[in-house]
Design an enzyme around this catalytic site. Structure first.
Site, mmCIF file in Angstrom:
data_model
loop_
_atom_site.group_PDB
_atom_site.id
_atom_site.type_symbol
_atom_site.label_atom_id
_atom_site.label_comp_id
_atom_site.label_asym_id
_atom_site.label_seq_id
_atom_site.Cartn_x
_atom_site.Cartn_y
_atom_site.Cartn_z
ATOM 1 N N TYR A 157 -12.888 -13.470 8.688
ATOM 2 C CA TYR A 157 -12.154 -13.643 7.770
ATOM 3 C C TYR A 157 -11.582 -14.623 6.990
ATOM 4 O O TYR A 157 -10.518 -14.354 6.272
ATOM 5 C CB TYR A 157 -11.501 -11.661 7.916
ATOM 6 C CG TYR A 157 -12.478 -10.935 6.860
ATOM 7 C CD1 TYR A 157 -11.991 -9.800 6.233
ATOM 8 C CD2 TYR A 157 -13.411 -10.801 8.240
ATOM 9 C CE1 TYR A 157 -12.811 -8.542 5.826
ATOM 10 C CE2 TYR A 157 -14.260 -9.716 7.792
ATOM 11 C CZ TYR A 157 -13.890 -8.788 6.745
ATOM 12 O OH TYR A 157 -14.495 -7.652 5.824
ATOM 13 N N ASP A 163 -13.517 -3.989 10.547
ATOM 14 C CA ASP A 163 -13.579 -3.672 9.371
ATOM 15 C C ASP A 163 -15.290 -2.326 8.932
ATOM 16 O O ASP A 163 -14.836 -1.242 8.384
ATOM 17 C CB ASP A 163 -14.490 -4.548 8.429
ATOM 18 C CG ASP A 163 -14.254 -4.361 7.501
ATOM 19 O OD1 ASP A 163 -13.586 -3.574 6.623
ATOM 20 O OD2 ASP A 163 -14.724 -5.541 6.353
ATOM 21 N N ASP A 190 -22.081 -3.260 19.209
ATOM 22 C CA ASP A 190 -22.352 -2.017 18.440
ATOM 23 C C ASP A 190 -22.746 -0.829 19.784
ATOM 24 O O ASP A 190 -23.039 0.107 19.092
ATOM 25 C CB ASP A 190 -24.103 -3.106 18.593
ATOM 26 C CG ASP A 190 -24.154 -3.299 19.825
ATOM 27 O OD1 ASP A 190 -23.339 -4.513 20.898
ATOM 28 O OD2 ASP A 190 -25.197 -3.584 21.035
ATOM 29 N N LYS A 233 -18.273 -8.270 20.844
ATOM 30 C CA LYS A 233 -19.481 -9.184 21.246
ATOM 31 C C LYS A 233 -19.557 -9.969 21.693
ATOM 32 O O LYS A 233 -20.238 -11.359 21.936
ATOM 33 C CB LYS A 233 -20.069 -9.543 19.683
ATOM 34 C CG LYS A 233 -20.790 -7.809 19.146
ATOM 35 C CD LYS A 233 -21.713 -7.373 19.479
ATOM 36 C CE LYS A 233 -23.207 -7.975 19.929
ATOM 37 N NZ LYS A 233 -24.034 -7.212 20.285
#
Length: 476
Positions: free
Chosen positions: A162, A364, A340, A239
């Site tokens: 971002y 987000d 995930d 991740k």
């Protein structure tokens, strides 16, 4: 003292100042507000009505907010001119008065700003986006047990993709960088092997720093420390299994901060296993403890078994006395989960999580997914917090087709106001609003977005009518 081109600050009231990252709030703070685009014309007046009524009810005139209207988005362009989506007047006001609240803003077309929300976060270094997701009884939800989810997502705001450092596929500067990466940087990095970026690729850069990570995790940890019981639980979401040095760094730096700066008040998941094993069986050997915490221990190579044994021995030696004998159960438990996996687990095992600390993009996604479980973005407040300023905001869009119809749900901005009051230390007023919203929804007094989903159906309230219902329940 700030000067303004088109604004006049309130003649009464004082500025909120920040000391060591914490707000010092006077009894009559001046708070800038941005009405917002689209339905902001409806939801802001409803929100101000509720906030003012709660403060008056809680403090009997001893405290009051002096509101200062400032401009951003389409409304700013009407006053300041074309493409003036974020005028300097507004930035000066927020810098001067410390805390602001805003409705939804349109993402500009043209004018050089990709997102006004992102721009405000970056300008004021509002590095933590805080989004609580909890269920209010009676809110329609697609889940069978939405009440089991009660989490606060701490999303890092200023790093990750971002930050906006990227080049289009046809940008000659980007393609020059691509060639430099393929011809020089990647060949000089043995861990990358023979990887190459495809010619004509768009390129983005994903920076994650230790300093940026740890200041963010510090806020999340401080929040977890204010909770009680099993709610004292902080999960690092990442991740790192794929992006080992950015997302993996976020995980590692988070653990480092927790086990140094907050060592007396926290225990890692793995440490908790070791301590619990030893409490269950005080005669347990180091090797047997290792077998309990590491599946497949007996099949590991000798050097790997030795490393796990050394870890167990170190935990018992270093924190056995301070954290053992069950004392760790009262501390903040810190663990980590793959991003995930968290998407699944907040739906299947939501009661196991409390505070989620994430990087920008993951946060987000996850915060929106969590909001969906408890009733959608209309029920989801948000805050952007830094060391010198804080901005509280709606998390939904502008919904321009509903503007001026007095029908939209104002709960997101009202609940953002609750977060603002809590941040200011005005907990009594915040509690009144939470009570009022809970009672209104439980009694089926809701706006059309919720009313149409209820069974049996109820007659919807207007936006302003919902605000009045919330205020009315202050007395109950």
């Amino acid at each position: 003292m700030a000067t303004y081109e088109k604004l006049t600050p309130p003649s009464r009231g004082e500025a909120i100042k920040f000391v060591d990252g914490e707000p010092q709030v006077p009894a009559n703070p001046i708070i800038p507000y941005i009405r917002g685009d689209g339905t902001g014309v409806d939801i802001w007046p409803a929100t101000q009505r509720v906030l003012d009524a709660a403060v008056a009810k809680a403090y009997g005139g001893d405290r009051a907010i002096e509101w200062f209207k400032v401009y951003a988005g389409d409304e700013a362009c009407e006053l300041y001119g074309t493409y003036q989506y974020l005028p300097q007047d507004t930035l000066n006001a927020i810098k001067t008065y410390g805390i602001a609240i805003k409705g939804p803003l349109t993402t500009p077309i043209g004018g050089g700003i990709r997102s006004l929300n992102v721009a405000l976060r970056q300008i004021f270094d509002l590095y933590s986006c805080v989004r609580p997701c909890r269920y209010y009884s009676g809110t329609p939800s697609p889940h069978k047990r939405p009440q089991d989810l009660d989490v606060v997502v701490f999303r890092e705001n200023t790093e990750d993709i971002y930050i906006g450092i990227e080049w289009a596929a046809n940008d000659p500067v980007g393609q020059e960088l691509l060639r430099h990466l393929n011809d020089t940087v990647i060949p000089a990095s043995p861990q990358l092997g023979k990887k190459r970026i495809k010619e004509g690729s768009a390129i983005g850069i994903k920076p994650v720093s230790k300093a940026g990570t740890q200041r963010h995790i510090r806020r999340a940890m401080q929040h977890a420390l204010r909770l009680e019981g099993k709610r004292r639980h902080l999960t690092l979401v990442h991740k790192g299994n794929i992006m080992k040095f950015t997302e993996g760094g976020f995980r590692d730096w988070g653990y480092e901060l927790a086990t140094t700066e907050f060592r007396a008040d926290c225990v890692t998941e793995r440490e908790a296993w070791i301590l619990a094993n030893q409490e269950h069986n005080p005669m347990l050997s180091i090797a047997d403890n290792s077998r309990l915490i590491e599946p497949g221990y007996n099949n590991l190579t000798p050097d790997k078994r030795e490393a796990i044994d050394a870890e167990v021995e170190q935990v018992l030696q270093q924190i056995g006395a301070s954290h053992g004998n069950g004392k760790w159960r009262q501390m903040v438990l810190i663990d980590d989960r793959i991003a995930d996996s968290i998407f699944q687990q907040i739906q299947t095992r939501p009661q196991e999580y409390s505070v989620l600390a994430t990087l920008n993009l993951n946060g987000d996604y996850i915060s929106d997914a969590a909001a969906a479980i408890v009733g959608g973005l209309g029920m989801a407040p948000g805050a952007n917090i830094g060391d010198c300023a804080a901005i509280f905001e709606a998390t939904h869009g502008t919904a321009p087709k509903h503007a001026g119809l007095d029908r939209i749900n104002p709960a997101s901005v009202i609940l953002s106001g609750v977060m603002m009051l809590e941040f200011m230390g005005w907990q009594e007023a915040a509690n009144l609003i939470t009570k009022g919203i809970s009672a209104a929804i439980a009694n089926g007094e809701v706006t059309y977005d919720l009313a149409r989903l209820l069974e049996p159906a109820v007659e919807p309230l207007s936006c302003s009518g919902f605000a009045e219902a919330v205020v009315r329940y202050f007395e109950h």
